[in-house]
Design an enzyme around this catalytic site. Structure first.
Site, PDB file in Angstrom:
ATOM      1  N   ASP A 419      -4.687   3.681  -3.020  1.00 51.40           N
ATOM      2  CA  ASP A 419      -4.230   2.298  -3.111  1.00 51.40           C
ATOM      3  C   ASP A 419      -4.194   1.903  -4.589  1.00 51.40           C
ATOM      4  OD1 ASP A 419      -3.652  -0.392  -2.323  1.00 51.40           O
ATOM      5  OD2 ASP A 419      -5.765  -0.883  -2.589  1.00 51.40           O
ATOM      6  N   LYS A 420      -3.492   0.830  -4.910  1.00 46.91           N
ATOM      7  CA  LYS A 420      -3.421   0.392  -6.306  1.00 46.91           C
ATOM      8  C   LYS A 420      -4.403  -0.744  -6.569  1.00 46.91           C
ATOM      9  CE  LYS A 420      -0.257  -2.352  -8.090  1.00 46.91           C
ATOM     10  NZ  LYS A 420      -1.019  -3.294  -8.935  1.00 46.91           N
ATOM     11  N   THR A 692       1.135   1.302  -2.271  1.00 50.37           N
ATOM     12  CA  THR A 692       0.781  -0.082  -2.555  1.00 50.37           C
ATOM     13  C   THR A 692       1.763  -1.037  -1.887  1.00 50.37           C
ATOM     14  OG1 THR A 692       0.458  -1.700  -4.332  1.00 50.37           O
ATOM     15  CG2 THR A 692       2.096   0.007  -4.709  1.00 50.37           C
ATOM     16  N   GLY A 693       1.299  -2.251  -1.678  1.00 53.43           N
ATOM     17  CA  GLY A 693       2.176  -3.287  -1.146  1.00 53.43           C
ATOM     18  C   GLY A 693       2.896  -4.070  -2.223  1.00 53.43           C
ATOM     19  N   ASP A 826      -9.801   0.387  -1.083  1.00 49.11           N
ATOM     20  CA  ASP A 826     -10.947  -0.525  -1.109  1.00 49.11           C
ATOM     21  C   ASP A 826     -10.838  -1.667  -0.119  1.00 49.11           C
ATOM     22  OD1 ASP A 826     -10.294  -3.213  -3.349  1.00 49.11           O
ATOM     23  OD2 ASP A 826      -8.815  -1.837  -2.526  1.00 49.11           O
TER      24      ASP A 826
END
Length: 1135
Positions: A419-420, A692-693, A826
């Site tokens: 994830d970013k 990522t979103g 996270d």
């Protein structure tokens, strides 16, 4: 439900199906305080039975422990196999005692049972303490105490500050006037921040036991399910002489068992889910079992050895009957058969002989290997937990091991999906600027040569705003101050109409989203301060230090699908506004007015710089518009079935025809050493994908900053914009041709770090992925997409929904190479991909602890991923790989001489070794050295592994457990067994072994072979050990000493409990012979010689990267010691 069909039941069915709830799932109706609804209510009083509030986390009871535990243990193939062998030894006449199989098996079973029984006893104690906790509940208008386990659904409970909620409660009222309470859910999801929960308007006034006792209400809600963050229900409050009021209930009204009440004197709630139906209990269920590549290899090897065992037994059975075809050999004169033996069925006798040979050779499959592997994984996991370098200095948190079954998988990772936000970045947002109709506002800057006041700084990039611009500017600031879910924790109460800016700074903002806090704090620096939410009024302090009160009418909460949120408020002048903020992709399609082009240009510029952007829009509503919105929302909110879908449709209808106000920019800085970590992983041959979103430009800027993409990287795009220009098939073909032009070159299949080769990176968005992931089409897009990804060193997936993240991981995991995948994140939106990947790692983040709770391992920061893979993963893999191969090797050495011995004893199933040696070989004599090796071995120092990530490639693709390595270890065992057996045979055959000329018997011969075996397999481990500690020395030399002492005692004492003493004085007699000593020394050297030659030649002619590093380190150590000795010599000479 009642068995009789009455009018109310029929009316309920009509209401359900006429209302469109045809997908009805059974719900439950709870009567608050167990009170019947008043006469004339729509539903008849129909109490249902629910479980009590007893929590049972234990697996066993006193009565079922033995049968249930034995059943679970014998479900394991190895245990079941050894049980069958033991029963065969009991039933038929076998060459070895049942003790040889039974004792190791019973030892394993008893140790495991004691361990599991003790753990379950601890769970029983914890359950008992929890179930007997005192709880206050209301009975006939009075507070009564009783044990927690006696609570029932429908009881009204009072909880005081600092106490935990005894079951899942619908929040009715609190000591706070606004009907709110603060709760921490640290024991559920690890979040220590205070969350705000709300009582419905109609019940928040019932603040005493007497008031609560007068409440008539029913709660309808879904049946229990484990999702902590989802709840669908409605409450019907009955009032005298008026229609009942129906209000929707959501997760913000449900207080979960295990959470704690904070900063609130007391609350009242009605129990809806009790005992094992509470969400906390439903989350006790373990995640799906993951199996490591090593475990799969071990099982395959076991099958191979089982086939070898059966082959040996078949060969010996056939040869036995070939041998007995000669009448003299079958029935010699000194051993005549009885009549019953002659008449015995020949086929049954052959089958019995086959089973006897199976028993004789069964030690080739060691039951103790399973126990040793489990102990190695369990004890080895502590080395990760104890690593002081992986403890976060700020929080003091260290790594967490949720499962030790996948330790070695950390050394086999080929793809990392990360994830970013919050993983690569700090998730610590800082407000940078906002753009309002083309004008950029930056806090604390110089404007026209003057420093602006502390309240804010403004930089105009267009022209100064006019009168209408000034109104839009203030409307934007008010929109940001009002459109959020931030809570204020005040140090100073604000009761007056005015408040100074200095005192306003004492406010502490609390929110589940760091973005919202950053925006509210940023707008505060520009002159507008959000004060608090009181009595459903939001108060803000404007630039003139006047407090403005806006009535909060509706909140349209944020969700990851809409990617926006809205509030509807009524201004002090009576105007009704809808303020909406969200991602640019979800706001721009819904705006019809405003300076769209100027704002879009600024948003794109900020995104390229790596800033997180949000757009803000509004529309003014008439009273009729608002009434219509209320009606639409009410219908969706009180629906029990498909509430989310109906709310989404309502929000889509409401959030249209907006007027664009502007946009905000927030910076989320990269975590410390995130770039170095990614670079090290790529050098280790691991492909890194960022999922990522965020929008593409923002994510791409972050990827360049964290070294995922480098300057020489040619970035390829597979985005919606490109697909609109060309069709998907053409885009994929074009990309495929670009990357596959280099496929025939000698390029590493994992990483594109070679300077001579073109380095490719791929960017794909969620919409394009959806097209690729559609069911198989004639174009076979998935395979084409995978081929492109294989030839790219890094991939960025942006605009990803949580489910799409899991789909990407699954796509790669199930591709034809079946690579080992790791997912790290996270937040709650990362849980799906963490569960999907072979190894899931959670980061202790600011978005909660859901990821850490659902992961296999949890770490404080992304930078710790480097050590957990390149150091711990490397060590875990080489240790357990050696353990597995060594176990098979030493058992081949052990049993193959037994197979050869049958050719010299007429296939009579005569054992070569004594029963004690058969029993203790795997349990005592050889178990501890390999266990300590598998816990402590460091073939390269941890510092070297961190400095040179390419060493990780040496163990990639299960390198140490491939068939080639497995066959080498097996043939090495066969060779050593041939040396043991025939070396001892040749020495004994033509030699008088003792001083008096007495020759050795068969038990002395077997003991001689076993002694050579013990020293050879132990010295083999000595040759493989690079990292020596006092523990290694103790267990290795201690095992040999223990064998010698045991043999002296076993053969030097008359044991009263034995019916025969065949080993009496055998070991002493063997040691008294000089040729026996010479035989042991020569055979041990001859056995180890091929392995020594292989190591020496391999290290000099075909060294691996690891061996080159070892040689370099040894040369450096020798050089340093030489320099030290020379310096000491020169200093002594000068003296």
């Amino acid at each position: 439900m009642a068995g009789t069909v009455d009018c109310s039941f029929i009316r309920t069915l009509i209401n359900r199906y006429c209302a469109g709830e045809d997908n009805w799932v059974d719900s439950r109706t709870i009567y608050v305080g167990h009170k019947e609804p008043p006469p004339g209510a729509a539903e008849a009083y129909n109490p249902q039975k629910y479980p009590d509030n007893r929590i049972v986390s234990s697996k066993y009871t006193f009565w079922n422990f033995i049968p249930k535990n034995l059943f679970e243990q014998f479900r394991r193939i190895a245990n079941f196999y050894f049980l069958i062998i033991f029963l065969v030894q009991l039933i038929i006449d076998t060459p070895t005692s049942p003790i040889t199989s039974g004792l190791p098996l019973f030892f394993v079973i008893i140790v495991t049972a004691v361990k599991q029984g003790y753990e379950d006893w601890l769970r029983h104690k914890a359950d008992s303490a929890m179930n007997q906790c005192p709880v206050h509940f209301i009975q006939h208008g009075k507070l009564v105490r009783k044990q927690s386990r006696k609570l029932r659904v429908g009881d009204v409970v009072m909880v005081k500050e600092g106490e935990t909620f005894p079951c899942d409660l619908i929040f009715l009222s609190s000591s706070r006037e606004d009907g709110t309470c603060f709760v921490t859910t640290a024991s559920l999801d690890g979040e220590s921040s205070h969350k705000t929960y709300y009582a419905v308007q109609e019940t928040k006034g019932f603040q005493t036991a007497e008031d609560i006792d007068s409440l008539h209400a029913t709660v309808e809600c879904e049946q229990p399910q484990p999702d902590l963050y989802r709840f669908v229900g409605r409450i019907t409050v009955y009032r005298r002489r008026s229609e009942p009021i129906v209000r929707s209930l959501g997760s913000e009204n449900l207080l979960l068992r295990g959470a704690s009440l904070k900063n609130t004197e007391k609350i009242f709630g009605v129990a809806v889910y009790t005992g094992m139906e509470s969400k906390m209990a439903l989350n006790y269920q373990s995640k799906s079992q993951k199996r490591s590549a090593v475990e799969k290899s071990m099982n395959v090897f076991l099958v191979v050895y089982l086939c070898i065992l059966i082959t040996k037994a078949v060969i010996n059975t056939v040869l036995k009957y070939v041998w007995e075809s000669d009448p003299f050999q079958d029935e010699p004169w000194f051993n005549q058969k009885t009549e019953s033996e002659r008449e015995r069925n020949r086929f049954l006798k052959a089958f019995t002989d086959f089973l006897a040979f199976m028993v004789l050779f069964n030690y080739i499959i060691p039951v103790s290997m399973y126990v040793t592997v489990e102990m190695q994984k369990f004890l080895g996991s502590y080395f990760l937990s104890w690593d002081e370098e992986m403890i976060d200095e700020e929080t003091g948190e260290g790594p967490l091991v949720n499962t030790s079954d996948l330790n070695e998988e950390l050394g086999q990772v080929e793809y990392v999906f990360t994830d970013k936000t919050g993983t690569l970045t700090e998730n610590n947002m800082e407000f940078i600027e906002c753009c309002i109709e083309g004008n950029v506002y930056v806090p604390h800057v110089i404007c026209n040569g003057q420093i602006l006041p502390d309240s804010g700084g403004i930089d105009m990039i267009d022209s100064s705003p006019g009168v209408s611009g000034k109104e839009r500017e203030e409307l934007f600031f008010r929109a940001v101050c009002l459109c959020h879910t931030v809570q204020v924790k005040d140090d100073v109460a604000v009761d007056g109409t005015k408040m100074s800016p200095d005192s306003s700074k004492s406010c502490i903002y609390i929110s589940s989203s760091p973005d919202e806090v950053a925006l509210v704090e940023g707008i505060q620096r520009l002159g507008f301060t959000y004060l608090r939410l009181k009595d459903n009024y939001m108060e803000i302090l404007n630039r003139e230090n006047d407090v403005e009160r806006f009535e909060l009418l509706q909140t349209l909460n944020f969700d990851s699908v809409r990617r926006r949120m809205s509030v509807i408020v009524k201004s002090p002048t009576g105007d009704i506004f809808l303020f909406c903020k969200g991602a640019d992709s979800s706001i721009f399609p819904r705006v019809t007015e405003g300076k769209i082009d100027q704002v879009r240009s600024r948003v794109e510029r900020n995104a390229v710089e790596g800033l997180r952007t949000l757009c803000v829009a509004y529309k003014k509503l008439t009273q009729e518009d608002y009434d219509e919105i209320c009606e639409t929302l009410q219908l969706a909110q009180v629906a029990l079935q498909e509430r989310e879908k109906k709310l989404a449709e309502a929000f889509e209808k409401i959030e249209t025809d907006l007027i664009l106000l502007g946009a905000t920019a927030v910076e989320d800085r990269l975590q410390e050493k995130a770039g170095d970590t990614i670079e090290a992983l790529q050098k280790a041959g691991i492909k890194v994908w960022v999922l990522t979103g965020d929008k593409m430009e923002t994510a791409a800027a972050t990827c360049y900053a964290c070294k995922l993409f480098r300057r020489n990287t040619q970035v390829l795009e597979l985005t919606t914009k490109k697909i609109e220009e060309q069709n998907l098939h053409d885009v994929l073909l074009e990309l495929s041709k670009t990357v596959l032009n280099y496929s025939n070159m000698s390029r590493d299949s994992f990483s594109g770090l070679s300077n001579e080769m073109q380095d490719y990176g791929l960017i794909i968005d969620g919409a394009a992925l959806s097209l690729i992931m559609k069911p198989p089409q004639p174009g076979n897009y998935r395979e084409l997409f995978l081929e492109i990804c294989r030839n790219c060193s890094a991939v960025l997936c942006c605009r990803m929904a949580p489910l799409q993240k899991a789909q990407i991981v699954k796509l790669i995991k199930l591709s034809k190479e079946h690579p080992i995948t790791l997912a790290i994140g996270d937040g709650a939106n990362d849980v799906s991909m963490i569960l999907e990947a072979h190894v899931g790692i959670g980061v202790f983040g600011k978005e909660g602890r859901q990821a850490a709770r659902n992961s296999d391992y949890a770490i404080p920061k992304f930078k710790h991923l480097k050590k957990i893979l390149l150091v711990h993963g490397h060590f875990y893999y080489i240790r357990i790989a050696e353990l597995v191969q060594y176990f098979f090797y030493k058992n081949v050495c052990f049993i193959f001489p037994q197979f050869l011995y049958q050719f010299f004893c007429g296939f009579s199933q005569q054992p070569l070794y004594d029963t004690a040696y058969l029993t203790l070989y795997n349990i005592s004599f050889t178990s501890l050295p390999i266990l300590m090796y598998s816990l402590l071995e460091q073939h390269v120092s941890s510092d070297m592994l961190k400095r040179d990530p390419s060493l990780y490639r040496d163990i990639a693709k299960n390198a140490l457990l491939r068939w080639r390595v497995f066959i080498y270890w097996t043939f090495l065992g066969v060779f050593d067994a041939l040396v043991f057996f025939f070396g001892a045979y040749l020495m004994i055959e033509n030699t008088s072994m003792t001083i008096n000329g007495q020759v050795f018997g068969n038990w002395t011969f077997g003991t001689l072979v076993f002694t050579v075996l013990m020293f050879t397999v132990t010295f083999k481990l000595v040759l493989d050990t690079y990292y020596w500690t006092w523990i290694n020395h103790f267990v290795i030399w201690g095992s040999l000493i223990f064998y010698i002492i045991f043999s002296l005692l076993w053969g030097g004492i008359i044991w009263p409990f034995l019916s025969y003493q065949r080993m009496y004085f055998v070991f002493m007699q063997m040691l008294s012979s000089g040729p026996a000593w010479m035989t042991i020394i020569l055979l041990v050297i001859a056995s180890l010689l091929p392995d020594i030659l292989k190591k020496v030649l391999g290290r000099h002619l075909w060294p691996t990267a690891t061996e080159r590093t070892q040689t370099k380190h040894q040369c450096l150590s020798v050089e340093q010691s030489t320099i030290f000795m020379l310096s000491q010599t020169s200093s002594s000479l000068s003296f």
